[in-house]
Design an enzyme around this catalytic site. Structure first.
Site, PDB file in Angstrom:
ATOM      1  N   HIS A 120       6.233  -9.301 106.198  1.00 34.23           N
ATOM      2  CA  HIS A 120       6.040  -9.511 104.759  1.00 34.23           C
ATOM      3  C   HIS A 120       6.469  -8.230 104.048  1.00 34.23           C
ATOM      4  CE1 HIS A 120       3.632  -9.897 101.033  1.00 34.23           C
ATOM      5  NE2 HIS A 120       3.525 -11.179 101.300  1.00 34.23           N
ATOM      6  N   ASP A 197      -0.881  -5.638 110.563  1.00 34.92           N
ATOM      7  CA  ASP A 197      -1.053  -6.371 109.318  1.00 34.92           C
ATOM      8  C   ASP A 197      -1.769  -7.673 109.673  1.00 34.92           C
ATOM      9  OD1 ASP A 197      -0.893  -7.966 107.129  1.00 34.92           O
ATOM     10  OD2 ASP A 197       1.278  -7.782 106.848  1.00 34.92           O
ATOM     11  N   GLN A 200      -2.713 -12.528 107.579  1.00 37.47           N
ATOM     12  CA  GLN A 200      -2.793 -13.950 107.952  1.00 37.47           C
ATOM     13  C   GLN A 200      -3.666 -14.139 109.186  1.00 37.47           C
ATOM     14  OE1 GLN A 200      -1.621 -16.416 106.132  1.00 37.47           O
ATOM     15  NE2 GLN A 200      -0.471 -15.155 104.687  1.00 37.47           N
ATOM     16  N   LYS A 223      -7.501 -14.033 101.056  1.00 34.14           N
ATOM     17  CA  LYS A 223      -6.948 -15.042 101.973  1.00 34.14           C
ATOM     18  C   LYS A 223      -8.024 -15.546 102.931  1.00 34.14           C
ATOM     19  CE  LYS A 223      -2.328 -13.006 101.957  1.00 34.14           C
ATOM     20  NZ  LYS A 223      -1.486 -13.878 101.139  1.00 34.14           N
ATOM     21  N   CYS A 359       8.037 -13.804 100.311  1.00 33.55           N
ATOM     22  CA  CYS A 359       7.912 -12.338 100.386  1.00 33.55           C
ATOM     23  C   CYS A 359       8.402 -11.808 101.731  1.00 33.55           C
ATOM     24  CB  CYS A 359       6.478 -11.870 100.133  1.00 33.55           C
ATOM     25  SG  CYS A 359       5.897 -12.304  98.512  1.00 33.55           S
TER      26      CYS A 359
HETATM   27  C1  LIG Z   1       1.487 -11.237 106.407  1.00 32.09           C
HETATM   28  C2  LIG Z   1       1.088 -10.719 105.063  1.00 32.09           C
HETATM   29  N1  LIG Z   1       0.937  -9.404 104.875  1.00 32.09           N
HETATM   30  C3  LIG Z   1       0.568  -8.868 103.712  1.00 32.09           C
HETATM   31  C4  LIG Z   1       0.340  -9.668 102.611  1.00 32.09           C
HETATM   32  C5  LIG Z   1      -0.038  -9.029 101.324  1.00 32.09           C
HETATM   33  O1  LIG Z   1      -1.306  -9.423 100.906  1.00 32.09           O
HETATM   34  P1  LIG Z   1      -1.817  -9.063  99.433  1.00 32.09           P
HETATM   35  O2  LIG Z   1      -0.794  -9.608  98.486  1.00 32.09           O
HETATM   36  O3  LIG Z   1      -3.133  -9.752  99.337  1.00 32.09           O
HETATM   37  O4  LIG Z   1      -1.932  -7.581  99.344  1.00 32.09           O
HETATM   38  C6  LIG Z   1       0.500 -11.054 102.733  1.00 32.09           C
HETATM   39  C7  LIG Z   1       0.327 -11.931 101.565  1.00 32.09           C
HETATM   40  O5  LIG Z   1       0.882 -13.000 101.479  1.00 32.09           O
HETATM   41  C8  LIG Z   1       0.878 -11.588 103.990  1.00 32.09           C
HETATM   42  O6  LIG Z   1       1.033 -12.907 104.175  1.00 32.09           O
END
Ligand SMILES: Cc1ncc(COP(=O)(O)O)c(C=O)c1O
Length: 401
Positions: A120, A197, A200, A223, A359
């Site tokens: 992401h 990370d 998810q 999430k 993203c």
């Molecule tokens: C795999 C992953 N990492 C990071 C993020 C970023 O999360 P946030 O926008 O809540 O900071 C997301 C959000 O969609 C994600 O799916």
């Protein structure tokens, strides 16, 4: 086959969305909230808000207690051991930026940071920008045909110049659990720091950061059925000691005069300014709610619903899945149909799914796609939601083909 959700009524927004003829299947973007969270927010605001860690008065003591209780609950949720290793941020994105700034001194020109091809933007851009600032090399681990980080390629790319490995636990596009155990072992053997990370991954099943053995693990509350504006950074004590302070202000300081200051260690030293107090308390209440659910039934429900979604898509002509999704979501494209046109027709029929690059633009480019449709599931979804989606999909494809 019917897949009902025994937890659906715990989420008042689902009924509200249904009254608006909306079927919510964009849960990888954000989730609806349980009544337990709404009650905790109402209780906090209705009984007296106060700032944390600074006031002597009773409302301040109550707020601080509830805030710190949430830190313990997050620590327990991740099996972090000591909850002093939990830092609250404003989201996964801000946690990853904290790391990319806080670890900047750790690198010398020519050092390597390894990410994967499926990251992401939140776990790509902070490292890319750090690499540019410090003259580092950003290496990208390729994927195998199933959408998993290629372990053989990783064993060639992870080497003595590798100073940090930052990878996703579960892809937000491909829905595949990544092979963290061998990856972390390879990185650790080279003395590299490891960042997971979990944005998810944390939503599906329980994960034990001590067993994982990573240095850092990040996720976003919103999430995981919690409030937005709150993120979590777990860091092993030793790894947190390595971090330099990067945001400065109230409550992170030990002593200050006009020209100099000294700062608190983690966690408070990395929580400058007033934190999202209600949100953190709300996250604690959400974790209480989630911890009370039958985890086995929950996993079975998620697996049954995912299988239902997969089968329904595979039964239709011309639908191409991205990778081999294992859990939570499926991304797909339809031969000869633009994803934006399909998304438009689904939206018109009250189906809330995500379309576009999710993203993860570099991943989409490497797949040769402008975008894809993603259907993502939560514990409150049921097979009727998916039936409505399939009906709308058939209607849309009839029009478009
Ligand atoms: C795999 C992953 N990492 C990071 C993020 C970023 O999360 P946030 O926008 O809540 O900071 C997301 C959000 O969609 C994600 O799916």
């Amino acid at each position: 086959m019917l897949v009902p959700s025994p937890w659906r009524a715990d989420f008042p927004a689902i009924a509200a969305l249904q009254r608006q003829d909306q079927t919510y299947l964009d849960n990888a973007a954000t989730t609806q909230k349980p009544q337990a969270l709404l009650d905790a927010l109402a209780h906090y605001y209705a009984n007296g808000a106060a700032n944390v860690h600074r006031a002597q008065h009773l409302p301040g003591a109550h707020a601080t207690q509830a805030f710190e209780d949430s830190r313990s609950k997050v620590g327990q949720w991740l099996n972090a051991g000591d909850s002093g290793q939990i830092v609250f941020t404003h989201g996964a994105t801000s946690a990853l930026n904290l790391l990319a700034y806080g670890l900047e001194h750790h690198f010398s020109p020519g050092d390597e940071i390894l990410i994967s091809a499926l990251e992401h933007h939140a776990n790509l851009l902070p490292w890319q920008q750090l690499a540019q600032r410090r003259g580092l090399k950003l290496q990208v681990l390729p994927l195998d045909p199933d959408g998993l980080i290629d372990i053989n390629a990783a064993s060639r790319l992870i080497g003595p110049r590798t100073r940090l490995l930052a990878v996703s636990q579960l892809s937000n596009v491909l829905g595949a659990w990544q092979p963290l155990t061998p990856l972390l072992a390879m990185a650790k053997a080279q003395g590299a720091l490891t960042v997971i990370d979990g944005a998810q991954g944390v939503v599906h099943g329980r994960h034990d950061v001590q067993a994982l053995g990573c240095d850092f693990y990040v996720f976003s509350s919103h999430k995981l059925y919690g409030p937005d504006g709150v993120g979590v950074l777990f860091g092993r004590h030793q790894a947190l000691k390595d971090l330099r302070h990067w945001q400065f202000g109230g409550e992170m300081v030990q002593d200050a005069d006009y020209q100099h200051a000294s700062f608190r260690p983690a966690p408070l030293g990395f929580e400058a300014g007033t934190p999202p107090i209600a949100g953190v308390i709300g996250l604690g209440a959400t974790l209480d709610y989630l911890a009370g659910l039958d985890q086995h039934a929950l996993s079975e429900h998620e697996a049954a619903l995912h299988a239902y979604l997969l089968q329904g898509l595979q039964a239709r002509n011309g639908i191409r899945l991205l990778g081999s999704p294992q859990v939570a979501l499926v991304s797909f494209v339809v031969d000869g149909v633009h994803n934006a046109d399909l998304a438009h027709l689904l939206t018109e029929q009250g189906i809330a799914v995500r379309a576009g690059h999710h993203c993860a633009m570099p991943l989409m480019k490497s797949l040769g796609l402008a975008g894809a449709i993603r259907v993502s599931l939560a514990l409150y979804n049921d097979s009727e939601d998916l039936e409505r989606f399939f009906e709308a999909l058939d209607q849309a494809l009839e029009l478009l083909r």
